[in-house]
Design an enzyme around this catalytic site. Structure first.
Site, short mmCIF file in Angstrom:
data_model
loop_
_atom_site.label_atom_id
_atom_site.label_comp_id
_atom_site.label_asym_id
_atom_site.label_seq_id
_atom_site.Cartn_x
_atom_site.Cartn_y
_atom_site.Cartn_z
N THR A 1 0.85 -1.18 0.00
CA THR A 1 0.00 0.00 0.00
C THR A 1 0.88 1.23 0.00
OG1 THR A 1 -1.69 -1.19 1.26
CG2 THR A 1 -1.84 1.21 1.22
N LYS B 1 -6.76 1.46 -3.47
CA LYS B 1 -6.38 0.82 -2.22
C LYS B 1 -6.37 1.81 -1.06
CE LYS B 1 -5.09 -2.25 0.74
NZ LYS B 1 -3.86 -3.02 0.77
N LYS C 1 0.11 4.00 9.41
CA LYS C 1 0.67 4.34 8.10
C LYS C 1 -0.41 4.55 7.05
CE LYS C 1 2.00 0.95 5.44
NZ LYS C 1 1.31 1.04 4.11
#
Length: 299
Positions: A97, A173, A241
Site C-alpha cells: 500500500t 487501495k 501508516k
C-alpha cells in the site's frame, strides 16, 4: 504455465501469496530477512533467501509484499535489490500500500530498466492469501497484465483491471484503507461501549453479526478481541501508516476526511501505548485505558 517467481516479504499476506504460487506449480523463491519466515516457507517446499539480490538469475516475475513504497524501492532497486536478478522484460507485481505518486515513480524506474510493472495492491487478509483468494486492485499495461496472469491466477480470485494508468490501483487501495481503518476503529468503539454499559461481549457480538450493524471488520476483528488473541495478522502500525496515506492524499486534493483523521489518531494513541505491533482490532485498548473496562480475553 509455470514461472520462476520471487516473492519479497513473507509476512501474513506475502507468505500466503508465496504458498499459493508454490501450490500452483511455480518455481518460487521467498525473500525475507526473518529466519523464521524463511524456515516456514522452506518447510513447505519453497526456496528461501534473506535478500532480494539472492533471487535466482532470470526470475520472470516478482511479487513485492512489503510494508510501504520505501521498502518496495529498496527491495527492487536498492543495493540488495532484485533488479539485477530479473530476466529482461520480467514483470513486477507491486502490492504494498502506497501513495499514487510513489507507484508512478516506481513504475517509471522499472520501465526505464526494461521491466513491466503492475500497480497491484491486494486485500483479503492472511486466510484468503493462503487460500489463493486475494482481491487485486490492478493497473498497468496489457503486456504487464498478460505477463503477470499466471501469478495473478495463483494468488487471487478477483483481479480488478482498473486501467492502464499507474497510480489508480494505489488510489483505490488508499480509499479502501479509509473504510477498513474507520470500520476497525468504530467496531472497537462499539464493543468497548457495550462492555462499559454492562452488555455481555459475546452476546453483543452475536447480535451485531446477525444484524444490520455488522461489518466484515467487526465480525473478523472483534472475534479476536473476544479471545484475547492480539497476534498481528495486520498490526496497529499498519493503520497508522495507511490512514496517514489517506490524509496525505486527501490534503493534496483539498478534500476533508474527518472520520479517517480521527481513526488515525486512535491508532496513533494505541501505538503510543506500546500496542503498535499488536493486531489492529486491539485499538480497543485505547478505550480500555480511558475507561478501565475489562476486555474478554484479559486474565
Amino acid at each position: 504455465m509455470a514461472m520462476k517467481v520471487g516473492v519479497i516479504g513473507l509476512g501474513s499476506m506475502g507468505m500466503g501469496a508465496a504458498l499459493s504460487l508454490l501450490r500452483a506449480g511455480h518455481d518460487v523463491t521467498g525473500c525475507d530477512m526473518r529466519q523464521a519466515a524463511r524456515d516456514e516457507f522452506a518447510a513447505a517446499g519453497g526456496a528461501a533467501a534473506a535478500r532480494a539480490a539472492d533471487l535466482p538469475e532470470d526470475t520472470e516475475a516478482v511479487v513485492v509484499l512489503v510494508v510501504n513504497a520505501a521498502q518496495t524501492e529498496a527491495a527492487l532497486f536498492g543495493e540488495g535489490g532484485a533488479a539485477r536478478r530479473l530476466k529482461p522484460g520480467a514483470v513486477i507485481v507491486s502490492s504494498a500500500t502506497m501513495a499514487p505518486d510513489a507507484a508512478r515513480a516506481l513504475s517509471a524506474e522499472a520501465e526505464g530498466r526494461g521491466f513491466l510493472y503492475l500497480d497491484a495492491p491486494v486485500s483479503g487478509g492472511a486466510v484468503k492469501a493462503r487460500a489463493g483468494e486475494m482481491t487485486v486492485m490492478g493497473a498497468g499495461s496489457d503486456a504487464a497484465f498478460s505477463a503477470a496472469q499466471p501469478v495473478l491466477d495463483a494468488i487471487a480470485t478477483r483481479v480488478w483491471r482498473l486501467g492502464s494508468e499507474i497510480g489508480i490501483g494505489a488510489t483505490v487501495k488508499v480509499v479502501h484503507q479509509l473504510l477498513a481503518g474507520v470500520h476497525i476503529a468504530v467496531a472497537a468503539e462499539a464493543m468497548a461501549l457495550g462492555i462499559r454499559a454492562g452488555a455481555d461481549p459475546r452476546a453483543l457480538y452475536d447480535v451485531v453479526t446477525s444484524a444490520a450493524g455488522n461489518s466484515w471488520m467487526f465480525e473478523n476483528r472483534m472475534a479476536r478481541v473476544l479471545e484475547g488473541d492480539d497476534a498481528p495478522r495486520s498490526a496497529v502500525d499498519i493503520f497508522v501508516k495507511d490512514l496517514g496515506l489517506v490524509t496525505e492524499m486527501a490534503r493534496g486534493l483539498d478534500f476533508p476526511v474527518p472520520l479517517a483523521s480521527q481513526a488515525q489518531q486512535l491508532f496513533t494513541a494505541a501505538r503510543a501505548m506500546g500496542q503498535g505491533g499488536k493486531d489492529d482490532g486491539f485499538v480497543i485498548r485505547v478505550w480500555q485505558a480511558m475507561t478501565g473496562i475489562k476486555l474478554p480475553g484479559d486474565a
